[in-house]
Design a protein around this motif. Structure first.
Motif, PDB file in Angstrom:
ATOM      1  N   UNK A 108       0.740  -1.172   0.212  1.00  0.00           N
ATOM      2  CA  UNK A 108      -0.061   0.122   0.142  1.00  0.00           C
ATOM      3  C   UNK A 108       0.874   1.099  -0.041  1.00  0.00           C
ATOM      4  N   UNK A 109       1.806   1.149   0.931  1.00  0.00           N
ATOM      5  CA  UNK A 109       2.813   2.442   1.034  1.00  0.00           C
ATOM      6  C   UNK A 109       3.602   2.344  -0.517  1.00  0.00           C
ATOM      7  N   UNK A 110       3.959   1.563  -1.093  1.00  0.00           N
ATOM      8  CA  UNK A 110       4.471   1.323  -2.449  1.00  0.00           C
ATOM      9  C   UNK A 110       3.742   1.985  -3.481  1.00  0.00           C
ATOM     10  N   UNK A 111       2.297   1.897  -3.305  1.00  0.00           N
ATOM     11  CA  UNK A 111       1.345   2.266  -4.316  1.00  0.00           C
ATOM     12  C   UNK A 111       1.068   3.695  -4.377  1.00  0.00           C
ATOM     13  N   UNK A 112       1.624   4.617  -3.233  1.00  0.00           N
ATOM     14  CA  UNK A 112       1.404   5.743  -3.079  1.00  0.00           C
ATOM     15  C   UNK A 112       2.315   6.749  -4.313  1.00  0.00           C
ATOM     16  N   UNK A 113       2.112   6.709  -5.558  1.00  0.00           N
ATOM     17  CA  UNK A 113       2.935   7.345  -6.188  1.00  0.00           C
ATOM     18  C   UNK A 113       1.934   8.295  -7.159  1.00  0.00           C
ATOM     19  N   UNK A 114       2.692   9.469  -7.544  1.00  0.00           N
ATOM     20  CA  UNK A 114       1.881  10.391  -8.443  1.00  0.00           C
ATOM     21  C   UNK A 114       1.751   9.820  -9.772  1.00  0.00           C
ATOM     22  N   UNK A 115       0.541   9.744 -10.305  1.00  0.00           N
ATOM     23  CA  UNK A 115      -0.119   9.411 -11.437  1.00  0.00           C
ATOM     24  C   UNK A 115       0.702   9.972 -12.789  1.00  0.00           C
ATOM     25  N   UNK A 116       0.944  11.286 -12.367  1.00  0.00           N
ATOM     26  CA  UNK A 116       1.398  12.198 -13.562  1.00  0.00           C
ATOM     27  C   UNK A 116       3.086  11.855 -13.771  1.00  0.00           C
TER      28      UNK A 116
END
Length: 191
Positions: A102-110
């Motif tokens: 979940x922490x790894x998934x917190x990326x900026x889509x842009x």
């Protein structure tokens, strides 16, 4: 020559195993830990991944894809408030069960670190955007609405998973109250 059975996919899978249960996520990942798990010397990993940053991006990609699958499955066939509640519960469950991913998934889509990661993050944002259609949120307010929902649900999930809700009151009830407030806010953005 690469160790028999060791491939890029295996290295990424070993990294995901190391990261999945820890809130430190990919920030706590090291090539030496992956190498130890694989039973090889650290330099052997460079035959499969170019750098620690590349491996962290691969772990993030797995996290984003798995979170997207969980959110999509939860919201599929639902609309409006029902979809919002299902989406929020999926995020909460994923964060509790696989905190490192979940922490790894917190990326900026842009600005994901790779085009593939940016596209995957965009897919996740797309699931949130699709849920907004049931509230009649106009396209010019989608970014605000997605950010609001994501921030609220993320904040709740992280606070809960990290022990931030110590009062004896029912946490499930508090989530439902948060979702009531979010639903009312989303409806206010509509026509």
């Amino acid at each position: 020559m690469p160790r028999a059975g060791l491939s890029r996919e295996v290295v990424v899978a070993l990294a995901v195993e190391l990261v999945a249960g820890s809130w430190s996520g990919p920030a706590g990942l090291s090539l030496s830990a992956v190498a130890a798990r694989a039973g090889v010397a650290t330099p052997s990993l460079y035959k499969h991944v170019g750098s620690l940053a590349e491996l962290r991006a691969e772990v993030a990609l797995v996290g984003v894809r798995e979170l997207t699958r969980a959110c999509t499955a939860a919201a599929l066939g639902r609309q409006g408030e029902d979809a919002l509640r299902a989406l929020a519960r999926a995020v909460r469950g994923f964060a509790a069960e696989r905190p490192g991913l979940y922490a790894a998934a917190q990326v900026d889509a842009a600005t994901g670190s790779t085009p593939e990661l940016a596209a995957a993050a965009g897919d996740l944002v797309g699931v949130f955007t699709a849920v907004l259609h049931g509230f009649g949120v106009p396209p010019e307010r989608h970014v605000d609405a997605v950010r609001s929902v994501r921030a609220a649900v993320h904040g709740f999930a992280v606070l809960e998973a990290q022990g931030g809700f110590q009062l004896p009151d029912d946490v499930d009830g508090s989530l439902e109250t948060l979702l009531d407030v979010l639903a009312a806010g989303l409806r206010s953005l509509g026509p």
